[in-house]
Design a protein around this motif. Structure first.
Motif, mmCIF file in Angstrom:
data_model
loop_
_atom_site.group_PDB
_atom_site.id
_atom_site.type_symbol
_atom_site.label_atom_id
_atom_site.label_comp_id
_atom_site.label_asym_id
_atom_site.label_seq_id
_atom_site.Cartn_x
_atom_site.Cartn_y
_atom_site.Cartn_z
ATOM 1 N N ASP A 272 33.513 22.895 8.980
ATOM 2 C CA ASP A 272 34.032 23.781 7.939
ATOM 3 C C ASP A 272 35.061 23.024 7.101
ATOM 4 O O ASP A 272 36.202 22.810 7.527
ATOM 5 N N GLY A 273 34.662 22.607 5.912
ATOM 6 C CA GLY A 273 35.546 21.834 5.043
ATOM 7 C C GLY A 273 36.805 22.578 4.643
ATOM 8 O O GLY A 273 37.868 21.977 4.480
ATOM 9 N N PHE A 274 36.703 23.911 4.474
ATOM 10 C CA PHE A 274 37.898 24.687 4.130
ATOM 11 C C PHE A 274 38.892 24.681 5.284
ATOM 12 O O PHE A 274 40.107 24.645 5.072
ATOM 13 N N ASN A 275 38.385 24.733 6.509
ATOM 14 C CA ASN A 275 39.269 24.654 7.669
ATOM 15 C C ASN A 275 39.965 23.295 7.713
ATOM 16 O O ASN A 275 41.164 23.209 8.008
ATOM 17 N N ILE A 276 39.227 22.228 7.400
ATOM 18 C CA ILE A 276 39.811 20.888 7.387
ATOM 19 C C ILE A 276 40.915 20.797 6.337
ATOM 20 O O ILE A 276 42.001 20.257 6.592
ATOM 21 N N ALA A 277 40.656 21.310 5.134
ATOM 22 C CA ALA A 277 41.668 21.288 4.075
ATOM 23 C C ALA A 277 42.901 22.082 4.493
ATOM 24 O O ALA A 277 44.039 21.670 4.223
ATOM 25 N N ASN A 278 42.686 23.198 5.154
ATOM 26 C CA ASN A 278 43.793 24.029 5.620
ATOM 27 C C ASN A 278 44.630 23.281 6.668
ATOM 28 O O ASN A 278 45.864 23.295 6.619
ATOM 29 N N LEU A 279 43.946 22.621 7.611
ATOM 30 C CA LEU A 279 44.659 21.850 8.639
ATOM 31 C C LEU A 279 45.442 20.698 8.020
ATOM 32 O O LEU A 279 46.577 20.408 8.425
ATOM 33 N N LYS A 282 48.602 21.984 6.263
ATOM 34 C CA LYS A 282 49.664 22.381 7.187
ATOM 35 C C LYS A 282 50.303 21.179 7.882
ATOM 36 O O LYS A 282 51.496 21.194 8.187
ATOM 37 N N SER A 283 49.508 20.136 8.146
ATOM 38 C CA SER A 283 50.043 18.975 8.860
ATOM 39 C C SER A 283 50.749 17.989 7.930
ATOM 40 O O SER A 283 51.743 17.362 8.318
ATOM 41 N N ASP A 284 50.238 17.854 6.704
ATOM 42 C CA ASP A 284 50.832 16.895 5.768
ATOM 43 C C ASP A 284 50.508 17.306 4.337
ATOM 44 O O ASP A 284 49.521 16.857 3.751
ATOM 45 N N PRO A 285 51.325 18.165 3.743
ATOM 46 C CA PRO A 285 51.063 18.649 2.376
ATOM 47 C C PRO A 285 50.933 17.537 1.347
ATOM 48 O O PRO A 285 50.192 17.681 0.368
ATOM 49 N N GLU A 286 51.623 16.412 1.557
ATOM 50 C CA GLU A 286 51.557 15.309 0.589
ATOM 51 C C GLU A 286 50.157 14.688 0.573
ATOM 52 O O GLU A 286 49.615 14.372 -0.489
ATOM 53 N N LEU A 287 49.544 14.516 1.751
ATOM 54 C CA LEU A 287 48.190 13.970 1.818
ATOM 55 C C LEU A 287 47.189 14.946 1.212
ATOM 56 O O LEU A 287 46.247 14.555 0.510
ATOM 57 N N TYR A 288 47.383 16.231 1.495
ATOM 58 C CA TYR A 288 46.528 17.267 0.886
ATOM 59 C C TYR A 288 46.603 17.184 -0.632
ATOM 60 O O TYR A 288 45.573 17.209 -1.322
ATOM 61 N N GLU A 289 47.797 17.097 -1.159
ATOM 62 C CA GLU A 289 47.988 17.060 -2.611
ATOM 63 C C GLU A 289 47.337 15.818 -3.215
ATOM 64 O O GLU A 289 46.795 15.868 -4.331
ATOM 65 N N THR A 290 47.346 14.701 -2.494
ATOM 66 C CA THR A 290 46.698 13.480 -2.975
ATOM 67 C C THR A 290 45.204 13.706 -3.182
ATOM 68 O O THR A 290 44.638 13.330 -4.219
ATOM 69 N N LEU A 291 44.544 14.326 -2.223
ATOM 70 C CA LEU A 291 43.099 14.569 -2.324
ATOM 71 C C LEU A 291 42.779 15.672 -3.325
ATOM 72 O O LEU A 291 41.653 15.744 -3.829
ATOM 73 N N ARG A 292 43.734 16.532 -3.611
ATOM 74 C CA ARG A 292 43.532 17.561 -4.636
ATOM 75 C C ARG A 292 43.742 16.991 -6.034
ATOM 76 O O ARG A 292 43.074 17.378 -6.990
ATOM 77 N N ARG A 293 44.632 16.002 -6.135
ATOM 78 C CA ARG A 293 45.035 15.470 -7.447
ATOM 79 C C ARG A 293 44.139 14.347 -7.945
ATOM 80 O O ARG A 293 43.805 14.286 -9.137
ATOM 81 N N ILE A 294 43.741 13.430 -7.058
ATOM 82 C CA ILE A 294 43.047 12.211 -7.479
ATOM 83 C C ILE A 294 41.537 12.448 -7.568
ATOM 84 O O ILE A 294 40.906 12.885 -6.612
ATOM 85 N N SER A 295 40.980 12.137 -8.706
ATOM 86 C CA SER A 295 39.537 12.260 -8.926
ATOM 87 C C SER A 295 38.883 10.906 -8.690
ATOM 88 O O SER A 295 39.367 9.882 -9.192
ATOM 89 N N ILE A 296 37.779 10.883 -7.932
ATOM 90 C CA ILE A 296 37.088 9.627 -7.648
ATOM 91 C C ILE A 296 35.635 9.707 -8.114
ATOM 92 O O ILE A 296 35.105 10.791 -8.393
ATOM 93 N N ASN A 297 34.992 8.542 -8.169
ATOM 94 C CA ASN A 297 33.616 8.448 -8.674
ATOM 95 C C ASN A 297 32.603 8.452 -7.533
ATOM 96 O O ASN A 297 32.837 7.892 -6.458
#
Length: 416
Positions: A272-279, A282-297
């Motif tokens: 469940d990808g949504f569960n992974i994003a949620n975890l 909660k464990s490291d908001p900065e890492l979450y924000e990195t994957l939300r902010r940076i667009s890759i090819n």
């Protein structure tokens, strides 16, 4: 006898008729008074009503809240643009021209006409109505439930829908349950499906719309023959991923149906990808924000036949923001070698965050292992749930297709 005769006399001055007419008049007056009590109260009194809103004025905006819910800020431009009086009742489309909105107008007063309609009076002598009922929308949507490997069987697998019910004369109830399950968990199952290509196609067309795409017009067959330049057409293990990340809009629903397998292995893996994003949040908001902010090819290449390229962040939130998630776009196999648009700091931040996410994804606590058999069809929300498989031996025939995302989400919206 005369007095008794007069009591039942049908003439206008008849005592019984006069009595009934008087009672009807009193009832009508009391009803009108009751209506006035509800709809003609000043705003200070209306706030006590069960379904009314708390409204406060800001700097060229108003703040609206309902009960203990969060406050919504609505600018004057927004209120004027969404004047309920100008929506076409048959099409529900906005008919006003955005160029006609007076951006300098001042709000003089407002009044809550009923439980939802807010009448606004402006300095240009215009009166508009804003429908506040959209604030109730989120409370009507069924909640999406995150799951891990320990919860999957009880939450999801137990809700498999019988294909005989879906295809039968009373299939709507089965269909509604199926679409709710797919929305809620990102995965739904149909059992007792005819184990053939036609059987898969029939149940899919009953459920929704099969997507025409590069791979097939309808359903497709996958065996370990490397017919396509894709590791899916082999017998090696596949780590969990989402499909078609190299399309501008990845396909919505992935369907799998094992028609036959005369060997070992080949179990389906689900996360469940949504569960992974949620975890991760909660464990490291900065890492979450990195994957939300940076667009890759991402890219897909079959020399001389096809080349697809697209980009996007790994985590996409809905317009409401976290914890409301819209999409997980995760595929190690199809990440493009060209990420030259990323700065050095973004490259380092991205790989650090991606490794942490991969650790969560590949954890046995979060990864479900499931052996699919003929007649048991799985439907996967490809914008949420990652899939993979174990390596296998023997001849394995996988049947499936992609289905339209908008179709099932629209059906869920109608259910609410």
């Amino acid at each position: 006898m005369a007095s008794l005769k007069a009591f039942f006399c049908p003439k206008a001055h008849c005592p019984l008729k006069n009595y009934l007419r008087k009672q009807q008049t009193l009832l009508a007056q009391s009803m009108r008074a009751g209506i006035r009590t509800v709809f003609a109260r000043p705003l200070s009194q209306q706030a006590r009503l069960k379904h009314t809103f708390d409204i406060k004025r800001g700097d060229r905006f108003i703040e609206v809240s309902k009960g203990s819910g969060r406050a919504i800020s609505l600018t004057y431009e927004y209120l004027l643009d969404n004047n309920a009086k100008t929506f076409e009742p048959k099409t529900f489309q906005r008919m006003d021209n955005i160029m006609d909105i007076d951006s300098n107008v001042e709000l003089l007063s407002w009044e809550l006409l009923d439980h939802n309609n807010l009448e606004l009076n402006w300095s240009n002598e215009q009166s508009t109505v804003f429908d506040l009922s959209f604030l109730n929308k989120s409370s009507c949507e069924p909640p999406e439930v995150f799951w891990n490997s320990g919860q999957f069987e009880d939450l999801v697998l137990s809700q498999a829908v019988d294909a005989n019910g879906l295809l039968g004369p009373y299939g709507k109830k089965y269909m509604d349950n199926f679409h709710r399950c797919l929305y809620k968990f990102g995965v739904a199952f149909a059992k007792n499906v005819d184990p053939s290509d036609k059987g898969t196609e029939r149940v899919c067309e009953q459920i929704g719309v099969i997507s025409r795409n590069y791979y097939s017009d309808k359903t497709w067959i996958v065996t370990a023959n490397m017919e396509q330049s894709d590791t899916a057409y082999s017998n090696v293990p596949l780590r969990t991923h989402t499909d078609t990340t190299y399309f501008d809009s990845p396909l919505g629903v992935q369907v799998f149906h094992i028609l036959s397998h005369d060997g070992t292995g080949g179990e389906t893996l689900l996360v469940d990808g949504f569960n992974i994003a949620n975890l991760l949040y909660k464990s490291d908001p900065e890492l979450y924000e990195t994957l939300r902010r940076i667009s890759i090819n991402y890219r897909y290449l079959e020399p001389g036949r096809a080349k697809f390229e697209a980009n996007g962040p790994v985590i996409v939130e809905s317009s409401k923001g976290f914890p409301f998630l819209k999409q997980i776009r995760y595929n190690d196999y199809d990440r493009d070698i060209d990420q030259s648009h990323l700065s050095v700091s973004d490259q380092r931040a991205f790989y650090k965050a991606l490794r942490k996410m991969a650790e969560l994804i590949q954890s046995k606590q979060n990864e479900v292992t499931l052996k699919l058999t003929p007649g048991f069809v799985i439907f996967i929300n490809n914008w949420r749930v990652m899939h993979g498989r174990n390596g296998f031996t023997g001849h394995r025939v996988l049947n499936g297709c992609y289905m339209a995302r908008h179709d099932w989400r629209g059906k869920v919206a109608l259910l609410n």
